[in-house]
Design a protein around this motif. Structure first.
Motif: not given
Lengths: 172, 172
Positions: A45, A47-48, A89, A111-117
Protein backbone atom coordinates in the motif's frame (compact mmCIF):
# COMPACT_ATOMS: atom_id res chain seq x y z
CA UNK A 1 -11.83 8.68 -11.74
CA UNK A 2 -9.65 9.28 -14.74
CA UNK A 3 -8.46 6.13 -16.48
CA UNK A 4 -5.48 8.08 -17.80
CA UNK A 5 -4.01 8.04 -14.31
CA UNK A 6 -3.75 4.27 -14.51
CA UNK A 7 -1.54 4.02 -17.58
CA UNK A 8 1.61 5.41 -15.94
CA UNK A 9 1.32 2.70 -13.27
CA UNK A 10 0.82 -0.06 -15.83
CA UNK A 11 3.74 1.18 -17.94
CA UNK A 12 5.95 1.58 -14.89
CA UNK A 13 5.11 -1.94 -13.66
CA UNK A 14 5.87 -3.29 -17.10
CA UNK A 15 9.25 -1.59 -17.23
CA UNK A 16 10.24 -2.41 -13.66
CA UNK A 17 9.31 -6.09 -13.92
CA UNK A 18 11.24 -6.32 -17.15
CA UNK A 19 14.29 -4.54 -15.75
CA UNK A 20 14.38 -6.25 -12.35
CA UNK A 21 13.50 -9.80 -13.34
CA UNK A 22 13.26 -9.92 -17.10
CA UNK A 23 9.59 -10.85 -16.94
CA UNK A 24 7.11 -9.49 -19.43
CA UNK A 25 3.59 -8.58 -18.44
CA UNK A 26 0.34 -8.54 -20.31
CA UNK A 27 -2.50 -6.39 -19.21
CA UNK A 28 -5.71 -8.13 -18.14
CA UNK A 29 -9.22 -6.71 -18.21
CA UNK A 30 -9.74 -3.36 -16.52
CA UNK A 31 -12.53 -2.99 -13.97
CA UNK A 32 -13.90 -0.33 -11.67
CA UNK A 33 -14.86 -1.16 -8.08
CA UNK A 34 -16.59 0.89 -5.46
CA UNK A 35 -16.68 -1.72 -2.73
CA UNK A 36 -13.84 -2.69 -0.43
CA UNK A 37 -10.97 -4.69 -1.80
CA UNK A 38 -10.57 -8.16 -0.32
CA UNK A 39 -6.87 -8.82 -0.05
CA UNK A 40 -4.79 -11.44 -1.72
CA UNK A 41 -1.87 -12.91 0.30
CA UNK A 42 0.31 -9.84 0.01
CA UNK A 43 -0.70 -6.21 -0.53
CA UNK A 44 1.68 -3.28 -0.85
CA UNK A 45 0.00 0.00 0.00
CA UNK A 46 1.46 3.35 -1.03
CA UNK A 47 -0.25 6.70 -0.65
CA UNK A 48 -0.08 9.57 -3.11
CA UNK A 49 -0.35 13.20 -2.11
CA UNK A 50 -0.24 16.60 -3.81
CA UNK A 51 -1.96 17.16 -7.18
CA UNK A 52 -3.17 13.57 -7.20
CA UNK A 53 -4.24 12.11 -3.91
CA UNK A 54 -5.24 8.64 -2.99
CA UNK A 55 -3.70 5.24 -2.72
CA UNK A 56 -2.23 2.59 -4.97
CA UNK A 57 -2.29 -1.05 -3.91
CA UNK A 58 -0.39 -3.93 -5.45
CA UNK A 59 -1.83 -7.34 -4.70
CA UNK A 60 -0.20 -10.70 -5.31
CA UNK A 61 -0.07 -14.26 -3.96
CA UNK A 62 2.71 -15.62 -1.73
CA UNK A 63 3.71 -17.91 -4.56
CA UNK A 64 4.13 -15.03 -7.01
CA UNK A 65 5.78 -12.82 -4.40
CA UNK A 66 8.37 -15.50 -3.64
CA UNK A 67 9.10 -16.03 -7.33
CA UNK A 68 9.49 -12.28 -7.82
CA UNK A 69 11.93 -11.81 -4.96
CA UNK A 70 13.86 -14.93 -5.91
CA UNK A 71 14.50 -13.44 -9.34
CA UNK A 72 15.12 -9.93 -8.02
CA UNK A 73 17.70 -11.06 -5.51
CA UNK A 74 19.16 -13.98 -7.42
CA UNK A 75 18.57 -16.55 -4.69
CA UNK A 76 15.69 -18.82 -3.97
CA UNK A 77 13.18 -17.71 -1.34
CA UNK A 78 10.87 -20.34 0.14
CA UNK A 79 9.49 -18.27 2.96
CA UNK A 80 8.02 -14.80 2.93
CA UNK A 81 10.51 -13.56 5.51
CA UNK A 82 11.58 -10.01 6.31
CA UNK A 83 13.97 -9.78 3.40
CA UNK A 84 11.32 -11.03 0.99
CA UNK A 85 8.78 -8.59 2.44
CA UNK A 86 11.21 -5.77 2.04
CA UNK A 87 11.88 -6.81 -1.57
CA UNK A 88 8.19 -6.81 -2.48
CA UNK A 89 7.58 -3.48 -0.73
CA UNK A 90 10.53 -2.04 -2.61
CA UNK A 91 9.11 -3.33 -5.87
CA UNK A 92 5.91 -1.39 -5.14
CA UNK A 93 7.98 1.63 -4.22
CA UNK A 94 10.01 1.57 -7.42
CA UNK A 95 6.95 1.05 -9.65
CA UNK A 96 5.09 3.89 -7.93
CA UNK A 97 8.10 6.20 -8.03
CA UNK A 98 8.49 5.58 -11.73
CA UNK A 99 4.78 6.13 -12.28
CA UNK A 100 4.94 9.51 -10.53
CA UNK A 101 7.71 10.62 -12.89
CA UNK A 102 5.41 9.77 -15.79
CA UNK A 103 2.55 11.59 -14.08
CA UNK A 104 4.76 14.63 -13.61
CA UNK A 105 5.52 14.57 -17.32
CA UNK A 106 1.76 14.60 -17.92
CA UNK A 107 1.46 17.63 -15.63
CA UNK A 108 0.45 15.99 -12.34
CA UNK A 109 2.92 16.55 -9.57
CA UNK A 110 2.67 13.89 -6.87
CA UNK A 111 4.64 12.71 -3.91
CA UNK A 112 4.54 9.19 -2.49
CA UNK A 113 4.63 7.76 1.01
CA UNK A 114 6.88 4.91 2.13
CA UNK A 115 5.26 1.53 1.47
CA UNK A 116 3.19 -0.40 3.99
CA UNK A 117 2.85 -4.14 3.57
CA UNK A 118 -0.32 -6.02 4.47
CA UNK A 119 0.02 -9.81 4.66
CA UNK A 120 -3.01 -11.98 5.07
CA UNK A 121 -5.71 -13.04 2.72
CA UNK A 122 -9.33 -11.97 3.05
CA UNK A 123 -8.90 -8.66 4.86
CA UNK A 124 -11.04 -5.85 3.53
CA UNK A 125 -9.36 -2.64 2.53
CA UNK A 126 -11.73 0.21 1.91
CA UNK A 127 -10.72 3.33 0.05
CA UNK A 128 -14.00 4.90 1.20
CA UNK A 129 -15.38 7.30 -1.37
CA UNK A 130 -12.53 6.70 -3.81
CA UNK A 131 -13.57 4.22 -6.50
CA UNK A 132 -10.79 1.83 -7.48
CA UNK A 133 -9.55 1.06 -10.94
CA UNK A 134 -8.26 -2.48 -10.99
CA UNK A 135 -6.05 -4.07 -13.60
CA UNK A 136 -4.36 -7.45 -13.31
CA UNK A 137 -0.93 -7.65 -14.90
CA UNK A 138 -0.36 -11.22 -15.98
CA UNK A 139 3.14 -12.65 -15.98
CA UNK A 140 4.57 -16.12 -16.33
CA UNK A 141 5.12 -16.09 -12.55
CA UNK A 142 1.55 -15.13 -11.65
CA UNK A 143 -0.56 -12.00 -11.50
CA UNK A 144 0.33 -8.65 -10.02
CA UNK A 145 -2.90 -6.73 -9.56
CA UNK A 146 -2.76 -2.94 -9.50
CA UNK A 147 -5.55 -1.12 -7.65
CA UNK A 148 -5.59 2.61 -8.11
CA UNK A 149 -7.85 4.88 -6.07
CA UNK A 150 -6.86 8.47 -6.75
CA UNK A 151 -8.44 11.75 -7.62
CA UNK A 152 -7.20 15.15 -8.58
CA UNK A 153 -6.83 17.35 -5.55
CA UNK A 154 -9.07 20.38 -5.62
CA UNK A 155 -6.94 23.54 -5.77
CA UNK A 156 -7.92 24.75 -2.29
CA UNK A 157 -6.84 21.53 -0.58
CA UNK A 158 -3.69 21.09 -2.61
CA UNK A 159 -0.69 20.90 -0.37
CA UNK A 160 -2.86 21.62 2.65
CA UNK A 161 -2.76 19.74 5.88
CA UNK A 162 -6.39 18.73 5.80
CA UNK A 163 -7.73 16.60 3.04
CA UNK A 164 -11.50 16.54 3.36
CA UNK A 165 -12.96 13.11 2.84
CA UNK A 166 -16.21 14.11 1.29
CA UNK A 167 -15.64 16.59 -1.49
CA UNK A 168 -19.05 16.36 -3.10
CA UNK A 169 -19.02 14.23 -6.17
CA UNK A 170 -15.25 14.33 -6.54
CA UNK A 171 -13.73 11.17 -7.83
CA UNK A 172 -17.06 9.71 -8.86
CA UNK B 1 15.43 5.28 15.17
CA UNK B 2 11.91 6.40 15.81
CA UNK B 3 11.70 9.87 17.15
CA UNK B 4 9.52 10.26 20.25
CA UNK B 5 9.06 13.98 19.60
CA UNK B 6 6.66 13.08 16.81
CA UNK B 7 4.39 11.28 19.26
CA UNK B 8 3.00 14.09 21.37
CA UNK B 9 1.31 15.98 18.53
CA UNK B 10 -0.69 12.85 17.72
CA UNK B 11 -1.61 12.15 21.32
CA UNK B 12 -2.67 15.76 21.90
CA UNK B 13 -4.61 15.84 18.64
CA UNK B 14 -6.39 12.59 19.52
CA UNK B 15 -7.30 13.94 22.96
CA UNK B 16 -8.70 17.14 21.47
CA UNK B 17 -10.54 15.57 18.57
CA UNK B 18 -12.14 12.76 20.55
CA UNK B 19 -13.17 15.17 23.25
CA UNK B 20 -14.74 17.50 20.71
CA UNK B 21 -16.37 14.86 18.52
CA UNK B 22 -17.45 12.29 21.07
CA UNK B 23 -17.14 13.91 24.49
CA UNK B 24 -14.89 11.07 25.66
CA UNK B 25 -11.90 11.96 27.82
CA UNK B 26 -8.88 9.83 27.05
CA UNK B 27 -6.28 8.37 29.31
CA UNK B 28 -2.89 7.61 27.87
CA UNK B 29 -1.65 4.05 28.43
CA UNK B 30 1.88 2.71 28.42
CA UNK B 31 4.09 3.57 25.49
CA UNK B 32 5.60 0.71 23.53
CA UNK B 33 8.06 0.26 20.68
CA UNK B 34 7.63 -2.55 18.17
CA UNK B 35 9.71 -3.66 15.25
CA UNK B 36 7.77 -6.72 14.16
CA UNK B 37 4.52 -6.86 12.29
CA UNK B 38 1.33 -5.38 13.64
CA UNK B 39 -1.45 -7.96 13.77
CA UNK B 40 -4.60 -6.01 13.09
CA UNK B 41 -7.54 -5.42 15.37
CA UNK B 42 -11.06 -5.29 13.92
CA UNK B 43 -10.56 -1.84 12.42
CA UNK B 44 -7.45 0.00 11.35
CA UNK B 45 -7.35 3.45 9.80
CA UNK B 46 -4.15 3.98 7.81
CA UNK B 47 -2.81 7.38 6.80
CA UNK B 48 0.56 8.40 5.44
CA UNK B 49 2.58 11.55 5.94
CA UNK B 50 4.92 12.85 3.30
CA UNK B 51 7.31 15.74 3.75
CA UNK B 52 9.81 16.73 6.40
CA UNK B 53 8.33 13.99 8.51
CA UNK B 54 7.35 10.84 6.61
CA UNK B 55 5.86 7.47 7.29
CA UNK B 56 2.62 5.91 8.31
CA UNK B 57 0.22 6.20 11.20
CA UNK B 58 -2.39 3.59 12.13
CA UNK B 59 -5.34 4.01 14.44
CA UNK B 60 -6.58 0.62 15.54
CA UNK B 61 -9.59 -0.40 17.59
CA UNK B 62 -11.97 -3.25 18.26
CA UNK B 63 -15.48 -3.28 16.86
CA UNK B 64 -17.17 -2.30 20.19
CA UNK B 65 -14.91 0.76 20.42
CA UNK B 66 -15.65 1.76 16.83
CA UNK B 67 -19.38 1.46 17.42
CA UNK B 68 -19.18 3.44 20.66
CA UNK B 69 -17.26 6.24 18.92
CA UNK B 70 -19.57 6.39 15.93
CA UNK B 71 -22.68 6.28 18.12
CA UNK B 72 -21.39 9.29 20.03
CA UNK B 73 -20.37 11.17 16.88
CA UNK B 74 -23.74 10.63 15.25
CA UNK B 75 -25.70 10.98 18.45
CA UNK B 76 -27.62 7.81 17.74
CA UNK B 77 -27.07 4.18 18.57
CA UNK B 78 -25.11 2.58 15.72
CA UNK B 79 -25.30 -1.21 15.86
CA UNK B 80 -23.31 -2.20 12.80
CA UNK B 81 -20.43 -0.69 10.94
CA UNK B 82 -22.14 0.24 7.69
CA UNK B 83 -20.38 2.37 5.06
CA UNK B 84 -21.48 5.60 6.74
CA UNK B 85 -20.05 4.46 10.06
CA UNK B 86 -16.86 3.30 8.35
CA UNK B 87 -16.51 6.69 6.77
CA UNK B 88 -16.98 8.34 10.18
CA UNK B 89 -14.20 6.26 11.75
CA UNK B 90 -11.89 7.03 8.84
CA UNK B 91 -12.77 10.70 9.12
CA UNK B 92 -11.82 10.63 12.79
CA UNK B 93 -8.38 9.35 11.79
CA UNK B 94 -8.20 12.03 9.13
CA UNK B 95 -9.03 14.86 11.51
CA UNK B 96 -6.65 13.65 14.22
CA UNK B 97 -3.81 13.30 11.71
CA UNK B 98 -4.56 16.66 10.11
CA UNK B 99 -4.51 18.32 13.49
CA UNK B 100 -1.30 16.53 14.42
CA UNK B 101 0.33 17.65 11.18
CA UNK B 102 -0.54 21.26 12.00
CA UNK B 103 1.16 20.81 15.37
CA UNK B 104 4.14 19.20 13.67
CA UNK B 105 4.42 22.12 11.28
CA UNK B 106 4.50 24.47 14.29
CA UNK B 107 7.45 22.42 15.50
CA UNK B 108 9.16 22.94 12.14
CA UNK B 109 8.15 19.74 10.35
CA UNK B 110 6.01 20.41 7.31
CA UNK B 111 4.09 17.45 5.97
CA UNK B 112 1.14 16.60 3.78
CA UNK B 113 -1.19 13.80 4.74
CA UNK B 114 -2.79 11.23 2.48
CA UNK B 115 -6.49 10.41 2.52
CA UNK B 116 -7.36 7.61 4.95
CA UNK B 117 -7.58 3.95 4.01
CA UNK B 118 -9.65 1.64 6.18
CA UNK B 119 -8.68 -1.93 6.93
CA UNK B 120 -11.49 -4.16 8.15
CA UNK B 121 -10.73 -7.52 9.67
CA UNK B 122 -8.68 -8.78 12.56
CA UNK B 123 -5.58 -10.91 12.14
CA UNK B 124 -3.99 -9.39 9.04
CA UNK B 125 -0.32 -8.61 9.41
CA UNK B 126 0.89 -5.13 8.57
CA UNK B 127 4.57 -4.44 8.25
CA UNK B 128 6.10 -0.99 8.18
CA UNK B 129 9.38 -2.66 7.17
CA UNK B 130 12.39 -0.80 8.48
CA UNK B 131 10.27 1.75 10.34
CA UNK B 132 9.94 0.82 14.02
CA UNK B 133 6.55 1.72 15.46
CA UNK B 134 5.79 3.69 18.57
CA UNK B 135 2.59 2.45 20.10
CA UNK B 136 0.40 4.32 22.52
CA UNK B 137 -2.97 3.05 23.71
CA UNK B 138 -5.55 5.71 24.50
CA UNK B 139 -8.21 4.47 26.88
CA UNK B 140 -11.61 5.89 27.58
CA UNK B 141 -14.96 4.81 28.93
CA UNK B 142 -16.09 3.26 25.67
CA UNK B 143 -12.96 1.30 24.89
CA UNK B 144 -9.48 1.84 23.54
CA UNK B 145 -7.93 3.34 20.44
CA UNK B 146 -4.29 2.56 19.79
CA UNK B 147 -2.05 4.88 17.83
CA UNK B 148 0.83 3.27 15.94
CA UNK B 149 3.40 5.70 14.62
CA UNK B 150 6.02 4.70 12.10
CA UNK B 151 7.56 8.05 11.26
CA UNK B 152 10.98 9.44 10.57
CA UNK B 153 12.43 12.72 9.50
CA UNK B 154 11.86 12.89 5.78
CA UNK B 155 14.57 13.24 3.24
CA UNK B 156 12.03 14.82 1.01
CA UNK B 157 10.46 18.11 1.86
CA UNK B 158 7.38 19.87 0.65
CA UNK B 159 9.21 22.52 -1.32
CA UNK B 160 7.61 22.40 -4.77
CA UNK B 161 9.98 21.69 -7.58
CA UNK B 162 8.87 24.97 -9.18
CA UNK B 163 9.97 26.82 -6.06
CA UNK B 164 13.39 25.24 -5.75
CA UNK B 165 16.11 27.85 -5.66
CA UNK B 166 17.96 28.03 -8.92
CA UNK B 167 21.70 27.68 -8.51
CA UNK B 168 23.67 30.83 -9.25
CA UNK B 169 24.74 31.27 -12.80
CA UNK B 170 28.39 30.29 -13.15
CA UNK B 171 30.74 33.13 -13.88
CA UNK B 172 32.23 33.00 -17.31
Amino acid sequence: MNVNFLNPFVEAANEVLMAEMNVSTSRGPLSLHKSALTTDDVTVLISLVDQLQGVVLYGLSYDTALKFVSLMMGQEFREFDNLAQSGIAELGNVITGRATIKLAEAGYRTNISPPTLVSGRGVQISTLDFPRLVVPLQTSLGDLTVHLAVREASPDTRGGNFIPLAVNGAGQ
Amino acid sequence: MMNVKFLNPFVEAAFEVLKAETGFSLRRGDLGLEKGVYVTEDLTVILSLVGQVEGTVFYSMGMPTALALVSQMMASEVASLDPLAQSAVAELGNVITGRASVKLSHAGYESVISPPTLLLGAGARISTLDFPRLIVPLEFGGGQVTIHLALREGRGNVVRSGQLPTPPRPEV
